[in-house]
Design a protein around this motif. Structure first.
Motif, mmCIF file in Angstrom:
data_model
loop_
_atom_site.group_PDB
_atom_site.id
_atom_site.type_symbol
_atom_site.label_atom_id
_atom_site.label_comp_id
_atom_site.label_asym_id
_atom_site.label_seq_id
_atom_site.Cartn_x
_atom_site.Cartn_y
_atom_site.Cartn_z
ATOM 1 N N LYS A 30 32.853 32.717 17.854
ATOM 2 C CA LYS A 30 33.898 31.828 17.321
ATOM 3 C C LYS A 30 33.876 31.801 15.791
ATOM 4 O O LYS A 30 34.925 31.658 15.160
ATOM 5 C CB LYS A 30 33.754 30.419 17.902
ATOM 6 N N PRO A 50 38.856 28.066 9.861
ATOM 7 C CA PRO A 50 39.858 27.576 10.816
ATOM 8 C C PRO A 50 39.280 27.518 12.224
ATOM 9 O O PRO A 50 38.364 28.265 12.568
ATOM 10 C CB PRO A 50 40.971 28.619 10.711
ATOM 11 N N THR A 51 39.811 26.633 13.016
ATOM 12 C CA THR A 51 39.469 26.485 14.444
ATOM 13 C C THR A 51 38.056 25.963 14.678
ATOM 14 O O THR A 51 37.853 24.921 15.300
ATOM 15 C CB THR A 51 39.631 27.813 15.211
ATOM 16 N N SER A 52 37.041 26.638 14.129
ATOM 17 C CA SER A 52 35.655 26.257 14.424
ATOM 18 C C SER A 52 35.244 24.973 13.716
ATOM 19 O O SER A 52 34.354 24.265 14.178
ATOM 20 C CB SER A 52 34.706 27.376 14.003
ATOM 21 N N GLY A 53 35.892 24.666 12.588
ATOM 22 C CA GLY A 53 35.525 23.462 11.841
ATOM 23 C C GLY A 53 34.283 23.632 10.992
ATOM 24 O O GLY A 53 33.851 22.706 10.312
ATOM 25 N N THR A 70 28.814 23.189 11.044
ATOM 26 C CA THR A 70 29.768 22.086 10.966
ATOM 27 C C THR A 70 29.211 20.996 10.054
ATOM 28 O O THR A 70 28.062 21.051 9.614
ATOM 29 C CB THR A 70 30.028 21.499 12.350
ATOM 30 N N GLU A 112 40.201 35.547 10.933
ATOM 31 C CA GLU A 112 41.468 34.865 10.669
ATOM 32 C C GLU A 112 41.662 34.629 9.173
ATOM 33 O O GLU A 112 42.771 34.815 8.639
ATOM 34 C CB GLU A 112 41.511 33.528 11.423
ATOM 35 N N ASP A 160 35.484 35.146 14.735
ATOM 36 C CA ASP A 160 36.943 35.077 14.859
ATOM 37 C C ASP A 160 37.557 34.285 13.708
ATOM 38 O O ASP A 160 38.626 34.633 13.195
ATOM 39 C CB ASP A 160 37.340 34.444 16.193
ATOM 40 N N ALA A 161 36.880 33.211 13.299
ATOM 41 C CA ALA A 161 37.389 32.405 12.182
ATOM 42 C C ALA A 161 37.339 33.197 10.877
ATOM 43 O O ALA A 161 38.258 33.106 10.049
ATOM 44 C CB ALA A 161 36.580 31.117 12.062
#
Length: 638
Positions: free
Chosen positions: A482, A431-434, A399, A489, A485-486
């Motif tokens: 996570k 996406p999602t995880s930032g 991040t 995606e 998964d990103a």
């Protein structure tokens, strides 16, 4: 110089050229504090004193020993110097240690310098003029070639005020250290104070620290707390980059801390036993540098033994520079762009210096590999952008705050670098995880994911999907779920893969079936559709397709994967088409009191085994809910 900018002035020069006496004349303090220094009349260790400038501001002065036996002490003091005073005795001119100290100053990239001719009260004007000319000529090809030369007498005071004024003027030109970066202070002295405990002193290289802060000792990683702070002997509530600072630490014993350790912000810095660097061998080095040669590394206040690995040659000649790795015998704390010095193991003399490119390379490199050299050169020239790319390739999905910590920079500055790289398409936000990933790492990962899925297809030809978890476990890089998964995606958005709950497939992939396999599939689908709630068992199908068991197993598996057949219970399958008709039947059966297994069994005309298996499946997918011996419908909108 801004009000909140602080710098360190340091001395350098040959033994007995008057460095300590000069510092005393400038500051009023004698930095020789050891009994042996008093008795022998020479500086053995580094000394410290505050200097009050003409405008009233105070900066730090570090006095270093000149004797060749104490070069390692000199190096510990030189680590935080911003402006150097090269001290030369007007009687003797440039001497051997003058040159070695000057080499060190050059290799540590000290920003500014003043040449100070001392003891001018002992020579006449003609000699002083001659020595000044010789000194200027002797410094002609050095970093101090254009430095001002100031003649002084520490005994009479002649030239001292002029020198103090010049220091003040040049201090304004020094580039300030980064006070918003993570705190880092290499330790040069440690002692105990009765009633207070352990005190560590050093020059703060970056960031700031205040009373009560949690800090960390590296390389041990020990967590401690700042009880009190002194700057130039005066108690204060905080200190910042460029200040000589003493920290009273809670949670560490005097015996657990020594010169070379680093007091730093928690969980930011870590020690390394391997360093990538650019190194230059001094043009007047008395010997060549060979591969795997044992050396002494000086970085910060540390002295560490190690071996130099020459990546593109077997030997370095004097005056050459090269990309190297340093394989250390004990861990050291340093950062990218830190400057260092190398000295021979024995006998000890300075052979060169360089700058750290990567303080945490993943591995020992194989020598004479062009792609490794090109990568190191790119990171060396690319500045912070190249460093961001390197960090994100090593740790995918960091991040903004995590990356800022790795970069030893503020989040605002790190965001600017990320935005610039994103605009060029070199970095992508997940996406999602930032988190963030480099474009190259993203494509490499998706290539590897596709490769693992294809390998699954080759093993299981009736499968169009592979298990997400299975593919994740096979990847060369270990990814957090996570982050994985990103990545998936993004792969789906790029139409490279398709994701269905816990399964993934290559986009558009379909299992290729023979005519015989297609015929079997059609027959089986018809059997399950026709027999509805009394479906064929696997035993019945095996008997019907005797001798074709392997094909049958593959076709059944593919129908399950396509959701044409649903396994309600192990060995009991229903057509999804039939299951989708169940809601209407349930609506008829379910009144206020619900319905029993027997009522459902009789309504659909099946056995209790099949009725119970189907209802328990509906319980699991939360279409129905069991209450004692009855069930109620809990999903009304099918």
């Amino acid at each position: 110089m801004k009000q909140d900018q602080f710098i360190i002035v340091g001395t350098a020069g040959h033994i007995d050229h008057g460095k300590t006496t000069l510092v005393k004349a400038l500051t009023g303090l004698d930095t020789d504090t050891h009994k042996e220094e008093k008795e022998r009349g020479i500086s053995i260790d580094i000394g410290f004193a505050p200097l009050t400038l003409p405008d009233g501001r105070r900066i730090g002065v570090i006095d270093v020993p000149g004797h060749e036996r104490f070069i390692k002490n000199m190096l510990a003091g030189a680590a935080g110097i911003d402006l150097i005073l090269l001290v030369i005795d007007a009687n003797e001119g440039i001497m051997p240690q003058t040159r070695e100290h000057l080499h060190i100053v050059e290799m540590l990239h000290v920003q500014k310098g003043i040449v100070v001719l001392t003891k001018i009260d002992t020579v006449d004007e003609e000699w002083l003029s001659l020595v000044t000319e010789e000194v200027r000529e002797g410094l002609g090809k050095t970093v101090l070639a254009d430095a001002p030369i100031v003649p002084v007498s520490a005994y009479s005071g002649q030239g001292i005020e002029e020198l103090r004024t010049l220091i003040s003027d040049m201090a304004k030109e020094v580039k300030p250290r980064e006070i918003n970066a993570p705190f880092r202070m290499p330790v040069d002295r440690v002692f105990s104070v009765p009633g207070f405990g352990t005190v560590a002193t050093g020059t703060i290289l970056a960031g700031n620290v205040k009373i009560g802060d949690a800090v960390e000792i590296q390389p041990t990683g020990e967590a401690v707390r700042v009880r009190s702070i002194q700057v130039h002997g005066e108690t204060t509530d905080r200190a910042q980059a460029g200040q000589r600072t003493a920290l009273n630490l809670v949670g560490v014993e005097r015996s657990e801390l020594s010169r070379g350790y680093v007091v730093a912000a928690p969980k930011v810095f870590k020690a390394s036993r391997l360093i990538d660097a650019r190194f230059r061998l001094l043009s007047d080095s008395p010997k060549t540098l060979t591969n795997r040669m044992r050396v002494r590394l000086y970085v910060g206040t540390s002295e560490v033994l190690g071996r130099v690995i020459l990546l593109d040659r077997d030997e370095m000649e004097p005056g050459e520079d090269a990309l190297i790795q340093i394989d250390l015998e004990t861990p050291v704390v340093c950062e990218a762009n830190d400057h260092f010095i190398l000295r021979t193991y024995s006998p000890m003399y300075t052979i060169g210096g360089g700058v750290v490119i990567d303080p945490h390379p993943n591995r020992l490199y194989r020598r004479n590999r062009q792609h490794i050299l090109e990568d190191l050169e790119a990171r060396e020239k690319g500045g912070p952008h190249a460093r961001v790319i390197q960090i994100l390739e090593d740790e995918i999905g960091l991040t903004l705050s995590e990356l800022a910590t790795r970069m030893k920079a503020t989040q605002d500055q790190t965001k600017i670098w990320l935005d610039e790289l994103s605009q060029k398409g070199e970095v992508v936000q997940l996406p999602t995880s930032g988190g963030f990933v480099t474009r190259q790492s993203l494509h490499d990962l998706l290539d590897e994911i596709e490769e693992k899925i294809r390998a699954h297809y080759s093993r299981e030809r009736y499968h169009s999907y592979a298990a997400k978890a299975q593919v994740l476990s096979q990847l060369s890089k270990k990814l957090k779920p996570k982050i994985y998964d990103a990545i998936l995606e993004l792969g789906a958005r790029m139409n490279r893969i398709e994701v269905q709950q816990d399964r993934i497939k290559i986009a558009g992939y379909e299992v290729s079936l023979s005519l015989k396999e297609k015929q079997m599939m059609q027959e089986i689908v018809k059997k399950f559709r026709d027999q509805a709630f009394q479906p064929p068992t696997l035993q019945e199908l095996t008997a019907a397709y005797k001798g074709q068991e392997k094909m049958l197993q593959g076709v059944i598996g593919l129908l399950k994967e396509q959701n044409t057949l649903v396994e309600a219970e192990e060995g009991i399958l229903f057509s999804s088409e039939i299951i989708n008709k169940t809601p209407a039947i349930l609506a008829e059966l379910s009144g206020e009191e619900g319905f029993t297994v027997a009522e459902f069994r009789d309504r659909v005309g099946t056995s209790r085994k099949f009725a119970l298996a189907l209802l328990e499946y509906l319980d699991r997918i939360k279409w129905t809910k069991r209450i004692e011996d009855r069930r109620v419908v809990i999903v009304t909108n099918f």
